[in-house]
Design an enzyme around this catalytic site. Sequence first.
Site, PDB file in Angstrom:
ATOM      1  N   SER A  37       0.790  -1.234   0.000  1.00 33.31           N
ATOM      2  CA  SER A  37       0.000   0.000   0.000  1.00 33.31           C
ATOM      3  C   SER A  37       0.820   1.281   0.000  1.00 33.31           C
ATOM      4  CB  SER A  37      -0.952   0.015   1.202  1.00 33.31           C
ATOM      5  OG  SER A  37      -0.223   0.086   2.416  1.00 33.31           O
ATOM      6  N   SER A  38       2.142   1.186   0.026  1.00 26.34           N
ATOM      7  CA  SER A  38       2.957   2.402  -0.010  1.00 26.34           C
ATOM      8  C   SER A  38       4.363   2.075  -0.498  1.00 26.34           C
ATOM      9  CB  SER A  38       3.034   3.056   1.381  1.00 26.34           C
ATOM     10  OG  SER A  38       3.774   2.241   2.278  1.00 26.34           O
ATOM     11  N   TYR A 178      16.938  -3.606  13.753  1.00 30.36           N
ATOM     12  CA  TYR A 178      16.718  -3.702  12.311  1.00 30.36           C
ATOM     13  C   TYR A 178      17.698  -4.661  11.640  1.00 30.36           C
ATOM     14  CZ  TYR A 178      16.171  -2.302   7.432  1.00 30.36           C
ATOM     15  OH  TYR A 178      15.951  -2.312   6.078  1.00 30.36           O
TER      16      TYR A 178
END
Length: 271
Positions: A37-38, A178
């Site tokens: 969606s992005s 991360y």
Amino acid sequence: MKKNIILEKIMFKTNRFYLKKMQQECAGKTILITGASSGIGEQLAFLLGQVDCRLILVARRTEKLYAMKAEIEGMKAAVEVFSADLRVDRELGSFLDFVHKIGKLDIIISNAGKSIHRPIFQSFGRDHDFTRTMAINYFAPVRLIMSLLPLLKQSGGHIVNVSSINALMTPMPHWAAYQASKSAFDAWFRSAAPELNSNGIAASTVYLPLVRTPMIEPTAAYRTVPAMEAHQAARLIGSILYSKKRTWRPWWLWPVQAASIFVHQLPERRN
């Protein structure tokens, strides 16, 4: 800013991309994009919208997914959308049931991810800094792929892991959550690749540099450094779909890897 534009042209020179080759390779196929969606996922969905294929788009934002579906179906592709937070076991399970009911899958583009830049001494009482990052960057793609392998084996499919150069660099301060999560999935995928290949499933990893997407906006330091555009990353992934190249990494990565070793050895300045 002008310096950044020049650097970006050098660092992120446009890779050769042939739309017709992608269309020929992907025509009639069912293609799953996570994190659709992005950013990169969104750009890739619209790029593949030019192909006579079936797209399965999954992300958290329901309204955005349906808006994309309406626009893309005005092109060539048919689109299925599913709203889910893949970090949540129940939602991931529901999505996998959805895909299995479709019953056909040719390509997985594992793009969903979470970035976090935070010193560990600012993570006291924030176990979710690590659990959420590991959930979306490692556990979710492993569970998704393992569940959908029978469909991919049946179709002689292709998995594209949208990774980061961080997975190839010396661990750096403030990136513990991360780098650990991206490196975990990178190691898993590289270990699995020979088994996937022997079962007729292609496996590719794209080690992207910094890409200008909504995911990097919370990190102030990223706003002034050179970055690849999301549409460039999408075209790069599109070229991987027809070339079946096993890995892609920036041409300048090796000196950055060497520099990361040097920086890692510098003593941390104490407060």
